[in-house]
Structure formats: C-alpha cells, structure tokens
Design a protein around this motif. Structure first.
Motif, PDB file in Angstrom:
ATOM      1  N   LYS A 157       0.826  -1.210   0.000  1.00 16.93           N
ATOM      2  CA  LYS A 157       0.000   0.000   0.000  1.00 16.93           C
ATOM      3  C   LYS A 157       0.862   1.262   0.000  1.00 16.93           C
ATOM      4  O   LYS A 157       0.573   2.231  -0.713  1.00 16.93           O
ATOM      5  N   ALA A 213       2.285   1.778  -3.421  1.00 18.01           N
ATOM      6  CA  ALA A 213       1.252   2.259  -4.337  1.00 18.01           C
ATOM      7  C   ALA A 213       0.995   3.750  -4.132  1.00 18.01           C
ATOM      8  O   ALA A 213       0.784   4.507  -5.099  1.00 18.01           O
ATOM      9  N   GLN A 214       0.994   4.197  -2.896  1.00 16.78           N
ATOM     10  CA  GLN A 214       0.781   5.621  -2.612  1.00 16.78           C
ATOM     11  C   GLN A 214       1.874   6.466  -3.251  1.00 16.78           C
ATOM     12  O   GLN A 214       1.613   7.527  -3.811  1.00 16.78           O
ATOM     13  N   ASN A 227       1.281   6.504  -7.067  1.00 15.81           N
ATOM     14  CA  ASN A 227       0.165   7.373  -7.425  1.00 15.81           C
ATOM     15  C   ASN A 227       0.537   8.848  -7.302  1.00 15.81           C
ATOM     16  O   ASN A 227       0.002   9.696  -8.019  1.00 15.81           O
ATOM     17  N   HIS A 230       6.212   8.474 -12.155  1.00 19.84           N
ATOM     18  CA  HIS A 230       6.179   7.072 -11.690  1.00 19.84           C
ATOM     19  C   HIS A 230       7.564   6.440 -11.652  1.00 19.84           C
ATOM     20  O   HIS A 230       7.678   5.222 -11.603  1.00 19.84           O
ATOM     21  N   LYS A 267      -7.864  -5.082  -3.166  1.00 15.61           N
ATOM     22  CA  LYS A 267      -8.440  -4.320  -4.259  1.00 15.61           C
ATOM     23  C   LYS A 267      -7.299  -3.581  -4.956  1.00 15.61           C
ATOM     24  O   LYS A 267      -6.243  -3.369  -4.362  1.00 15.61           O
ATOM     25  N   LEU A 321      -3.430   0.909  -7.315  1.00 17.21           N
ATOM     26  CA  LEU A 321      -2.980   1.924  -8.263  1.00 17.21           C
ATOM     27  C   LEU A 321      -4.192   2.576  -8.935  1.00 17.21           C
ATOM     28  O   LEU A 321      -5.186   1.898  -9.237  1.00 17.21           O
ATOM     29  N   SER A 322      -4.100   3.861  -9.165  1.00 23.18           N
ATOM     30  CA  SER A 322      -5.199   4.560  -9.836  1.00 23.18           C
ATOM     31  C   SER A 322      -5.281   4.110 -11.293  1.00 23.18           C
ATOM     32  O   SER A 322      -4.297   3.604 -11.861  1.00 23.18           O
ATOM     33  N   TYR A 323      -6.448   4.316 -11.902  1.00 21.60           N
ATOM     34  CA  TYR A 323      -6.653   3.886 -13.283  1.00 21.60           C
ATOM     35  C   TYR A 323      -5.689   4.604 -14.217  1.00 21.60           C
ATOM     36  O   TYR A 323      -5.094   3.986 -15.121  1.00 21.60           O
ATOM     37  N   ALA A 324      -5.472   5.894 -13.990  1.00 17.14           N
ATOM     38  CA  ALA A 324      -4.575   6.676 -14.849  1.00 17.14           C
ATOM     39  C   ALA A 324      -3.142   6.158 -14.754  1.00 17.14           C
ATOM     40  O   ALA A 324      -2.437   6.038 -15.764  1.00 17.14           O
ATOM     41  N   VAL A 325      -2.712   5.837 -13.529  1.00 11.66           N
ATOM     42  CA  VAL A 325      -1.355   5.322 -13.338  1.00 11.66           C
ATOM     43  C   VAL A 325      -1.203   3.966 -14.032  1.00 11.66           C
ATOM     44  O   VAL A 325      -0.182   3.694 -14.676  1.00 11.66           O
ATOM     45  N   ASP A 358      -4.244  -4.727 -10.644  1.00 14.20           N
ATOM     46  CA  ASP A 358      -2.999  -3.977 -10.846  1.00 14.20           C
ATOM     47  C   ASP A 358      -1.746  -4.837 -10.614  1.00 14.20           C
ATOM     48  O   ASP A 358      -0.634  -4.322 -10.649  1.00 14.20           O
TER      49      ASP A 358
END
Length: 812
Positions: free
Chosen positions: A336, A339-340, A343, A348, A418, A421-425, A458
């Motif tokens: 987590k 991932a933060q 994001n 990246h 779940k 990562l965000s969808y954009a990333v 992801d």
C-alpha cells in the motif's frame, strides 16, 4: 466365543439377576457353572482384573465381582460432551432411562457426523446400567444389508440410513428386537419413525465454533502423539488450513485426514518429534490456504501462536516473534505504501523505492523461512518466469528477486485485495512498459491457472515495474558465486560482501541445523537453477555435506559447479579442542595456521575414512568398529564410530568427518540414504577377512530397488515395464553404450522427470532445446515415439524440452 468373553458375559448376566448389589463369585462356583478348570479361570479372572472390568477381593476364599456401575464415565471419552454434543447426550440419557421395553433414539445427521461414537458411548452407558447383556454394538446399514437381515436377540443396535427402511422391515425390527435401537437418518423422516420420542440432531463439523473444531483436532493429535510415543508439531499456517477446509466427510473424515497427514510425515521423517507440513495433507487442505483471506476470525483465534506441540496429555503453544500482525498483512501494508508513492509521483519513476520494497520482502522471507511462507510450486514458477524474462529483456534477476516477487504474489493470493494503483497510473505504466506488461500478464495467467485464484487487477503493473527496475544494461554471462553455510552465516557474509563490493553475482544459501536433508536438497537445487547464468557456479561452503549435495545437483541439472571448502566451524572446533588439551595461546594459534595453510583442518595422514554406526538403542557401533579394525588392511583406514537415530541425526555427525578426509563407506545396521555415500550392511563383516573384500564393489547396483524406495509414485514392476525398455531404445537410437554410472544417472533422471510430471510441477526450462532439436531431428522424433508408452502408462505428457535434455545429457 473365547473363554474370556464367556466368563465376562456370565458375570454380566449373573449380576443383572441381583439388582440390589453386585454378587461376588468364587472360582469353584464359576468352574461349576462354566465347566472350566479352576486354574484357567483364575488366569482369565486376573486378566479381567487388570483390564479394569472385574474387582478381586482377597481372602479365603478369593472372590471376584463385576466392577460396579460406571455409567457416569461412559461419555467421558467423547469430545464435545460439554459443548456441541451436550444436548445430544442429555437426550440419549433421557431415552435410555425412559420406561419402555425397546428404547429408541433417532439420530439425524449425515455420514461422519459422530453417529458411531455416540452410539458406542451410549452402548457403554446401557451396559454399565445392565440394560443389555453384552458390550457389543451391532451395526446394520439399510443401503448394504437386506432389510430381513436382523437377527432375533437382545442387544444394542445402530441402524444406518433408516430413512430407507420399509414399513414392514420397521415393524419386524420392533417386534423381534429387545434392548436399544438407534436409528440414523440423513434427513427428517416424516411418518415411518414418528413414534420415536427422542430425536437428536447431530452437528456438522464445518459449522463448529473455532474452539470446538480446534479441540477435536487437538484430541486427534494427542492420540497420535500417544500412539507414536513422541511429540507432534504443527505450525500456525497448517492449523489454519485444518480449521477452515471444507470437510465433507464430517468428524470421521477430519480424523482420517489428520491421521493420513501423520502417516505421511512419519514416512518422510521416521524419527524424532514429528513435524507435520502442508504437503503431508491432501489437496483440499492445501487449497484452503487460499481461503484465509476471508477468515480474519481464524487469524485472530490463532493470534501470535507460531507452533502447536502435541503430546499424549498436553498441548504446548509457542509464541510468535512480536510483530505488528501476520506476515502477509505486513507485505500488504508495504504494498500500500509503495502504491501511494506511485500514485503521487508524476513520472512514476521510483526505482529506488521499488528496490527497497523488494529488499524488505526478502528480509521478511529470511526471518520467516522456516515457516514455508512461499508455496514451492509458486516459487519454481516465478523462477522460470524471471529467467525467461531476463533472456528477453537483457536483464538478470537474482535469487533474492525470485523470493521477493514470489512472496509479493503469495500475499496477494492470501489477503483479499483491491487495486491500489489509480486507473490513470495503470494506463501510463502499461504504455511505458509494454513488453514487461505483456510478459507479466502471461505469467499471471499461469499463476491463476495453477492456483485457481484470480489475481488483483494492478498485479501485472506491479510486476512490470519490478521487471523494469533492474538496469537494462545487458549483463554478460559470467560465473556466479554462492556462499553456502549452516545457520544464518551465509546471508551475513553476503551482506558484508555486497556492502564492500555491490555486485549482483554473489548469492547466499543458509541451511538450518535441524532442517530435513531432502528439503535442503530441493531448496539448494532450486537456488542453483535460478542463479546460474550459463557459465557455472563457484561455491564457497563450510561443511562437508554441501559438497556431496552439490555434486549430485550438478549431475542432475547439468550446471557446472566448483566447490571450495572454508571450514570455519572446524577451525573453531580445533581451537577449542587444543585449548581443552592445555595448549598455550601461541601453540593454539600456530597449529591453526598449520591447519589452514595445509588446507586440512584436523586431517589424518592418509585421509581414508570408514564409519561404523548403529541406532542408539542398538549401541552396536563400537562392536562394528572392532570388527573393522580386525580386518587385514585396516591400518590404511581411520575408523570412526557413532550412534545415530535417523537421517538427520546421521547427517549432523557425518558432516565433520566429511571435512577431515575421504569417506570410503559407512558400515552400519541401517541404510541412512545419505547423498553419494556408500553404505555397507554390517552383517557383511561376517563373510570377509580383509578391507579389500569388504570394499569390493558389488557386481551391479540395484537401481530399480533404489528408485522404488525413493519414489512413492511407482513400483519396481512399473519401472520394468516402462523406463527399462526406454533405456534400451535410448541407447539404440543414439548409438551409444552407457557404462554403469551413466546408466544409473540417466535412470535417476528419468525417474525424477516422471515424478515431477505426475505431480504437475513446473518443467525445468532448457534454453538450448531448439538448437538441440534442430541438430538431432531424427533422434528427437524416435525418442518422442519411445516415450509415448511411458506417457500412457503414467498419464503424463512429455515436452520437447524434456526430449532435448535427454539428448543433451549424452551429446554434450
């Protein structure tokens, strides 16, 4: 009927005739009643006294009587009598004491729900209350037995699948039976058994509370520990699986599964406290590990317990190291945080953070490696994936990378996750690392197929980053260095070396002192296959058993290995021995220098060693040693002796000897099956007069017998029908004549290959397959056809790579 049973049943029936007190009998009286000799009666009665069924009153004459009423103890051996069986026992007690000529109870529950155990406890109660004349539970299954197959006498009956009884059979049963009848039905019976007053609904083992299910498992394990007269050890992960798996066969199936696991562990370990492993159990129990993500209640129930140690009377629990939470949850928390950062980072590019994350995971693995935190098949699959990816991406991924990524994936399969990562990333990463992304998706599909679980959305992007974070500069193929030591020494040395010289070609392998040798061999083999870059491996090791295993592994996987011995433990032992003998500091120091410079710590003059050994119970090693020393030519050998119970004990004691000379053979009372060490049965000493005769090689090695003993999957007959004919074809097709060593080596390779395919393990990749097949097309075709009979026999499929490896073995 045996005489003891006749005497006992007479006492029971005679006692029932006088209900006010239990009558006492003399041997003279019993002799007249039973027409038996008094001497025989005395022996039988004394045996019944020892069994606790009869009481003996000393005096003149000696009197014997049935043991007084013990009905209150009848249900004591039934686990759950104070919890899930409590209501059932109260109902049965009421039924047995209800005033009716034939006492009837209806038990509703599926097979395996405790019907027989309840009925046996109730039978003991009825017998102690003298409601029935014999301690004999008669069981009839309506599915299997004729409905007219009920004999006419008084007793205690259990009628299984009573819902299938016809009305006529039921009426006949009640008219001809006296005593107690338990009816078991898997479902409610509408009209047939409506006159049965007492109904018991049996519990389902899958619906028990966690304490109750644990208690039942505990009872089984304590009984097994008593049977083995030793301890049983179960780690927390395996206990979680036993608590959650869907046991369709009820209590009976759970007991059988645990007993089968104990049997497999015993077959694997044979001596010492028995440590049960997940691989000792069936697929249903192993698969339940993946259900743990939804069972926070189980993790809380077993919180901070690392091991359960069962004895015949008690259960000991050892505590985990103090950590915030369990291992997989720790990995998830680290994921987590990574991932933060991803994001939040605009480009990246956080390669350093990724390396820190993977390093942390490797550290966690090392701290918990004894707990088998990574599935063996998943680790092998990950190793093959990274090796293939490295070839395509011109990068090298070391053994630590394999472990870290396998642990990352395993935690994702265990913990319900779940996408982080965000969808954009995710879109940016898939576009930026397209080749890595495609390789990762292919690999994850293999993982999903192997585990039956879906990976989080992801996951492929995380893997893409892991692949890309290694330098894209192609590493030239070169020799790699492996440090192999006992304890945690190898990892410590690797850390120091990497700090002083940050190179990717140095690896470590730690071997726990108590680790099973077969497990060590498999781990070491996987390590060798993973780190090899095609130029071979230089191993620096501390103890003799490593060299023996590495020689065997080099032959099996065809990786060039060279070994250098750095016997630090033996130097320390030498120093201690010299100090104990009273040498001064300078003398100790100079002798150690001599040992080290000569490269022969504590070496004897000629270096040829024989070992005499036996079990500790036999204590025969010294006698064997004396017989060896009496042989002609014994002066040319140094003979050592020790006692050892089992392979692990043998390995610990043989290690030091492997370092001080050349071990010619071990002579003992059982075969320790130690890698590449020749064993000679001690009884052979009776038929020889010289060392030459003793050590003379037998005409031929019984390779079939050896393989039969090492592999459960096939017998000698299986090998004679399949692999032996193939070996003849193999030599004919390739126009070669294998010597005995080569023949034995190829037989072992074939057995390992078949065993691996039967267990659906990931195949070992041979990157030269295409070249070999192109060079030997006719041989490949002929060998493939010859292998078809083996494939049909064992229901497996050989790959082209397997055939290429067979050719490579003899053509390289």
């Amino acid at each position: 009927m045996k005489n003891k049973q006749r005497v006992y049943e007479f006492l029971v029936n005679y006692s029932r005739e006088d209900q006010e007190e239990v009558p006492k009998c003399t041997t003279t009286f019993l002799s007249e009643q039973l027409a038996m000799q008094r001497s025989n009666l005395s022996a039988i009665l004394n045996a019944l006294v020892r069994e606790g069924k009869v009481i003996k009153y000393s005096g003149r004459p000696v009197l014997y009587a049935l043991k007084p009423d013990s009905a209150e103890d009848a249900f004591d051996s039934l686990y759950g009598k104070e919890s899930f069986f409590k209501e059932a026992i109260e109902t049965i007690n009421a039924a047995l004491n209800f005033p009716e000529e034939t006492k009837k109870v209806l038990l509703i529950g599926k097979d395996g729900s405790g019907t027989t155990d309840l009925a046996q406890a109730a039978m003991r109660y009825a017998y102690a209350k003298r409601m029935i004349g014999s301690e004999d539970l008669q069981i009839y299954d309506v599915r299997d037995d004729s409905q007219d197959n009920f004999i006419s006498n008084e007793g205690f009956y259990l009628i299984r699948n009573a819902q299938l009884l016809s009305h006529s059979a039921y009426e006949k049963l009640l008219n001809e039976r006296r005593g107690v009848i338990f009816f078991q039905a898997s479902e409610e019976v509408s009209s047939l058994l409506e006159d049965v007053r007492f109904i018991v609904h049996l519990p389902d083992v899958n619906n028990l509370s966690l304490p109750d299910r644990f208690g039942f498992i505990e009872q089984i394990c304590q009984k097994e520990a008593k049977r083995l007269n030793d301890r049983l050890i179960i780690n927390s992960g395996l206990m979680q699986c036993l608590l959650v798996y869907n046991c369709q066969g009820g209590f009976k199936q759970l007991r059988l599964d645990v007993e089968k696991g104990v049997a497999n562990a015993f077959k694997r370990q044979k001596s010492g406290a028995l440590t049960l492993q997940l691989n000792d159990f069936g697929a249903a129990i192993r698969r339940s590990l993946l259900e743990m993500k939804n069972r926070q209640d189980v993790r809380e129930f077993l919180a901070h317990t690392a091991l359960f140690i069962f004895t015949a009377e008690t259960t000991l629990k050892t505590r985990e190291k103090e950590i915030e939470t369990d291992l997989y949850q720790l990995v998830y928390e680290k994921r987590k945080r990574l991932a933060q950062m991803l994001n939040a980072a605009p480009d990246h590019h956080i390669s350093e953070n990724i390396q820190d994350y993977l390093h942390d995971l490797y550290q966690l693995y090392q701290e918990n490696s004894e707990e088998n935190v990574i599935n063996e098949d998943l680790q092998t699959l990950t190793g093959s994936f990274l090796k293939e990816a490295g070839e395509k991406l011109n990068r090298h991924y070391d053994h630590a990378y394999v472990i870290s990524i396998a642990l990352h994936i395993q935690s994702g399969l265990i913990i319900d996750q779940k996408p982080l990562l965000s969808y954009a990333v995710m879109m940016d990463l898939a576009d930026a690392y397209n080749q890595e992304y495609l390789l990762s998706r292919q690999f994850l599909r293999q993982v999903e197929e192997a585990t039956g679980k879906k990976t989080v959305l992801d996951e492929s992007l995380f893997l893409s980053l892991f692949l890309a974070s290694v330098s894209e500069t192609k590493l030239e193929k070169q020799v790699v260095v492996l440090i192999a030591m006992h304890g945690q020494a190898a990892s410590a040395v690797q850390d120091v070396v990497f700090h002083l010289m940050p190179k990717n070609q140095v690896y470590s392998f730690d071997m726990a002192l108590e680790e099973d040798l077969n497990a060590t061999y498999e781990r070491l083999k996987t390590c060798v296959q993973t780190i090899d870059q095609g130029m071979g491996i230089q191993v620096i090791y501390d103890m003799g058993s490593f060299k023996v295993m590495l020689n065997s592994i080099a032959e099996e996987v065809h990786v060039p290995i060279r070994c250098l011995e750095m016997p630090v433990p033996l130097l320390v032992m030498s120093a201690l021995k010299l100090a104990d003998q009273g040498y001064r500091l300078e003398e100790v120091h100079n002798r150690l220098l001599d040992y080290a410079n000569a490269g022969s710590v504590m070496k004897n003059v000629n270096g040829k060693i024989l070992v005499a050994f036996s079990t500790r119970e036999e204590k025969a090693s010294e006698d064997i040693k004396k017989q060896l020393k009496a042989l002609d030519g014994a002066a040319d050998y140094e003979v050592y002796s020790f006692e050892a119970d089992g392979p692990e004990d043998f390995a610990r004691q043989i290690d030091a000897l492997l370092m001080i000379g050349s071990l010619e053979a071990v002579i003992g009372t059982y075969d320790p099956h130690f890698f590449n060490v020749r064993y000679i049965e001690a009884t052979r000493l009776e038929n020889v007069t010289s060392m030459r005769e003793l050590l003379e090689k037998e005409e031929s090695f019984d390779i079939l017998g050896y393989l039969e003993s090492q592999f459960e999957a096939f017998s000698r007959a299986d090998l004679e029908k399949t692999i032996v004919p193939f070996m003849e074809d193999f030599q004919r097709i390739l126009s070669i004549d294998l010597d005995e060593d080569a023949y034995v080596g190829l037989m072992v390779h074939m057995a390992c290959l078949v065993d691996r395919l039967m267990k659906n393990k990931t195949p070992i990749v041979n990157f030269d397959s295409d070249k070999i097949i192109e060079k030997y097309p006719q041989e490949t075709k002929a060998l493939t056809q010859s292998l078809e009979s083996i494939a049909r026999y064992f229901h497996i499929s050989f790959l082209e790579g397997d055939v290429a490896t067979l050719i490579h073995i003899v053509k390289r």
